[in-house]
Design a protein around this motif. Sequence first.
Motif: not given
Lengths: 190, 190
Positions: B86, B115, B122-123, B126, B129-130, B132-134
């Motif tokens: 990233f 993108y 891109e969605r 997003r 990665i969201t 993965a964040f959680v």
Amino acid sequence: MYIQLLKHLSKDIELTPDEEQEFLSILEHHTFLKKSLLIQPGQKVTKEYYVLKGCLKAYYLDKAGQKHILQFAIEDWWISDFEAFFNAHPAQLYVECIEDSEVLSLDKSVLEDLYFRIPKFERFFRLKITKAFVALRNRILSTLQKDSKTQYLEFCEQYPNLQGRVANYHIANYLGITPESLSRIRKGLY
Amino acid sequence: MYIQLLKHLSKDIELTPDEEQEFLSILEHHTFLKKSLLIQPGQKVTKEYYVLKGCLKAYYLDKAGQKHILQFAIEDWWISDFEAFFNAHPAQLYVECIEDSEVLSLDKSVLEDLYFRIPKFERFFRLKITKAFVALRNRILSTLQKDSKTQYLEFCEQYPNLQGRVANYHIANYLGITPESLSRIRKGLY
DNA sequence: CTTAAAAATTGATGTAGATCAATTCATTGC
DNA sequence: GCAATGAATTGATCTACATCAATTTTTAAG
């Protein structure tokens, strides 16, 4: 008024004045007193918050009644129960003001609308969540790798604005150690 | 051939057949033997990898020479040194095959092109990665909150396909405990 | 099938940090 | 300025897990 926020946006995307205005127009301004709860477990989480002024924490209360702080937020940071916000699940976290605070709230459905109209904002929030992901990854690396003392020193280095502003027992909690242990670490024992 | 991947995409976005083809056309297919390194510290990381078949791990080697596994990946998972990918930083991690593996690689600059042409992607990333964040957020919550035994049991529950396929000393490493401790946990001691 | 290497287990011992219980220090409201 | 409450410190003790050192079991290669 919101120069701070526009500058924050401009770090990742370039906006026309119109787009800037459009973004500002969908935000709502709130002020909260210390100890106010912006989010509580069980609630729907439709908003994420940008901090204009003050300090907040996001924490989980486990079955044994123990608090576990996951995030602090001061000026120029975003905070919410992101799990709940992104996945439209009920909140698991509390988000609470540690100081009297002033925040801007951004509503999820309004934001998703905006994504369709101006994809640049989808990019902005993709980049934001990407950075948050990386920060968490590094936090896990730290806990796997480093003793509490090193973790504390790195915390102070990484968030010099939080050290001193936030109580030590909050920092201890964030780091996953007891206030007693943190006290001894700060004294140079361990 | 890549039905698996198209199905994976369709969980988050709806694509026209043309868009599906466009996406497939930018991927490259690779096969690697067990122990092959896809990424090594210091390298530029221009690709992320989608696993068609096999099993890989991403790990950090600290100054003391200790390994720390951050992620496993089996069929239908993405893996890379995401921090490096990233932020265009040099890799800090190794990404290594635990089994002979077949992967599709996705190049960063080609993806960023995409993108712009098709914001839907891109969605998609997003949302990825969201999630993965959680997942990382929950992992941190676990380490703050739960003893090793509980963490191990939850790992087995959450990744039933990894338990049994990946050596126990790998799982121990991922959980941040020693193989000896994991062995005792599995025996019901502790 | 045999042997070597890798992985898992077992036992004995050590330690970082938890827990419990006071005590001191700082902050806030009246 | 003084209680009262909250935060930080200190000491004594305890414990989950690490470490070290064998030993056994499993896997893989010739």
